[in-house]
Write a protein that holds these residues in place. Structure first.
Motif, short mmCIF file in Angstrom:
data_model
loop_
_atom_site.label_atom_id
_atom_site.label_comp_id
_atom_site.label_asym_id
_atom_site.label_seq_id
_atom_site.Cartn_x
_atom_site.Cartn_y
_atom_site.Cartn_z
N ASP A 146 61.66 -0.77 108.70
CA ASP A 146 62.00 0.12 109.82
C ASP A 146 62.51 -0.66 111.04
OD1 ASP A 146 60.76 2.10 108.18
OD2 ASP A 146 58.82 1.67 109.10
N SER B 217 58.18 -2.33 111.47
CA SER B 217 56.83 -2.10 110.95
C SER B 217 56.42 -3.37 110.20
CB SER B 217 56.82 -0.93 109.95
OG SER B 217 57.27 0.25 110.56
N PHE C 207 51.44 3.72 103.31
CA PHE C 207 52.00 2.98 104.45
C PHE C 207 50.88 2.86 105.48
CE2 PHE C 207 55.73 5.10 102.54
CZ PHE C 207 56.51 3.98 102.28
N MET D 171 49.75 0.52 107.76
CA MET D 171 49.96 -0.71 108.54
C MET D 171 49.03 -0.81 109.75
SD MET D 171 52.80 0.82 107.26
CE MET D 171 54.43 1.01 107.94
N TRP E 158 53.29 3.20 112.16
CA TRP E 158 54.59 3.37 111.50
C TRP E 158 55.73 2.87 112.40
CZ3 TRP E 158 54.80 8.38 107.99
CH2 TRP E 158 53.88 8.22 106.94
N ALA E 159 56.94 3.31 112.10
CA ALA E 159 58.15 2.71 112.67
C ALA E 159 58.21 2.72 114.21
CB ALA E 159 59.37 3.46 112.12
N ILE F 240 56.43 11.28 114.28
CA ILE F 240 56.63 9.84 114.05
C ILE F 240 58.01 9.35 114.51
CG2 ILE F 240 55.09 9.82 112.06
CD1 ILE F 240 57.70 9.78 110.28
N ASP F 241 58.23 8.08 114.29
CA ASP F 241 59.55 7.42 114.38
C ASP F 241 60.25 7.58 115.72
OD1 ASP F 241 58.97 6.74 111.80
OD2 ASP F 241 60.71 7.67 110.87
N GLU G 276 63.67 11.87 108.69
CA GLU G 276 62.96 10.94 109.59
C GLU G 276 63.92 9.85 110.05
OE1 GLU G 276 59.78 9.39 107.12
OE2 GLU G 276 61.15 8.26 105.87
N THR H 259 61.96 4.70 100.87
CA THR H 259 62.38 4.97 102.25
C THR H 259 63.68 4.26 102.59
OG1 THR H 259 61.21 3.09 103.21
CG2 THR H 259 59.96 5.14 102.97
N HIS I 34 65.64 3.33 106.31
CA HIS I 34 65.38 3.37 107.76
C HIS I 34 66.15 2.23 108.40
CE1 HIS I 34 62.30 4.57 110.98
NE2 HIS I 34 63.14 3.72 111.56
N HIS J 174 66.29 -1.92 105.60
CA HIS J 174 65.30 -2.61 104.77
C HIS J 174 65.48 -2.20 103.32
CE1 HIS J 174 62.46 1.04 105.59
NE2 HIS J 174 62.96 1.17 104.39
N ARG K 112 58.34 -3.73 102.10
CA ARG K 112 59.78 -3.80 102.33
C ARG K 112 60.16 -5.04 103.14
NH1 ARG K 112 59.09 2.06 104.93
NH2 ARG K 112 57.25 0.91 105.64
O1 FUB Z 1 57.15 2.77 107.61
C1 FUB Z 1 56.47 4.00 107.55
C2 FUB Z 1 57.43 5.13 107.48
O2 FUB Z 1 58.28 4.99 106.36
C3 FUB Z 1 58.38 5.22 108.64
O3 FUB Z 1 57.81 5.68 109.82
C4 FUB Z 1 59.41 6.09 108.02
O4 FUB Z 1 60.60 6.19 108.74
C5 FUB Z 1 59.59 5.44 106.68
O5 FUB Z 1 60.44 4.33 106.74
#
Ligand code: FUB
Length: 343
Positions: A32, A47, A63, A65, A100-101, A151-152, A242, A291, A293, A308, A320
């Motif tokens: 991302d 991310s 995911f 993280m 996330w991103a 998100i994002d 997204e 994904t 992004h 990615h 990724r």
């Molecule tokens: O990396 C986690 C999530 O996966 C991101 O927030 C989305 O955009 C997708 O890439």
């Protein structure tokens, strides 16, 4: 594929697609990528993917993280440096899980890191953390940005100095559960499930001067077809999923995003940062891993796509690696579609 549990890559190294570019770093997994040029240097806010052992599902629970590392490059062909942990989830008072991103912005002599995380009740919100350095360490605000959700975040600063945050993501990103400004915990797990109605719109809000809050109401970003009609829910090849991004080219606003379950990065153009935007085409074809992004940024007069894929991890969708390749605008303002693998 319709499920985030699928990993569309072959086990055979010989049969693996040949990528057009290599990971910028290989000692950690990163995804991302939101790239910016600050003070003549390139900074990438990705991310930080890890193997936390959480089972894959359609909500993206895998995911999982827990911190952010910021990458930097002196030039686009130079080495990429990992500047270590810039923000850890344990130092974000309101966050429960899943960093996330992210994205970043510079204003008021400071750097702002914007990031989505689930709060302690498992609802995605968007937070902000501040630093005097583009690589951090960043100090998180005590609470998520008021009025933020999903998100994002992607923060775009216009030529007049105004900054806007684009955000949202359906399915695991929970955008479909926000109607009339309220979260419905029992809402759909995917989308609005109304194929013949306009698809769920991404959101935009102007940031106030402090860069820590919204200046006004959150608005819907409308994405239209050539006839001026909103893209419908059934149009999975084109509708927003997204990964919002905004760039300005020749006075036009380019809103780009991922179509999620059909795996494209698309773009739509308009005359205002608020839209509406008219769908124009595909920026990046599907990559290895579920994904897709990206970010689009001008560096020394050339434009680049940061993106990615999951080649380095052998196709693990939650592991990724960020990459970069040149992006070309045609004379008519359209973008040349990038094919990430040599055919
Ligand atoms: O990396 C986690 C999530 O996966 C991101 O927030 C989305 O955009 C997708 O890439």
């Amino acid at each position: 594929p319709d499920s985030q549990a699928e990993t569309p890559v072959t086990d055979s190294v010989e049969q693996r697609p040949k990528p057009i570019s290599e990971p910028l770093v290989t000692h950690i997994y990163t995804a991302d990528p939101s790239a910016h040029v600050f003070d003549g240097k390139i900074y990438i806010y990705p991310s930080h993917d890890i193997e936390s052992g959480v089972k894959e599902d359609d909500l993206g629970s895998h995911f999982d993280m827990k911190d952010y590392h910021i990458l930097s490059m002196d030039s686009i062909t130079g080495e990429t440096k990992d500047n270590g942990v810039a923000l850890d989830i344990k130092d974000i008072p309101w966050a429960g899980k899943q960093l996330w991103a992210p994205d970043a912005a510079f204003a008021n002599g400071k750097y702002y890191l914007y990031f989505p995380a689930k709060d302690k009740s498992d609802v995605f919100k968007i937070g902000v953390a501040v630093s005097t350095s583009p690589i951090g360490p960043f100090k998180a605000e005590a609470k998520p940005i008021e009025g933020s959700y999903s998100i994002d975040p992607a923060v775009f600063t216009d030529t007049d100095g105004s900054s806007y945050m684009y955000f949202g993501g359906i399915w695991g990103g929970q955008l479909q559960r926000w109607t009339a400004g309220k979260y419905d915990a029992n809402g759909s797990k995917t989308d609005a499930q109304k194929d013949e109605e306009p698809a769920i719109s991404p959101r935009v809000a102007k940031l106030n001067k402090s860069m820590l809050g919204f200046a006004g109401a959150v608005k819907e970003v409308k994405i239209l077809d050539k006839e001026g009609k909103e893209l419908l829910g059934k149009n999975h090849d084109r509708r927003f999923f997204e990964a919002s991004w905004m760039h300005k080219y020749n006075g036009k606003y380019y809103f780009s995003y991922s179509t999620g379950d059909t795996h494209f990065i698309c773009y739509a153009t308009g005359d205002s940062p608020y839209g509406p935007f008219t769908y124009r085409g595909v920026v990046l074809n599907p990559v290895i891993g579920w994904t897709n992004h990206h970010s689009i940024v001008e560096i020394k007069g050339k434009w680049y796509l940061f993106y990615h894929d999951s080649i380095l991890s052998g196709g693990k969708t939650h592991l990724r690696s960020v990459k970069v390749t040149e992006l070309i605008h045609n004379a008519d303002g359209s973008i040349v579609t990038i094919e990430p693998y040599v055919k």
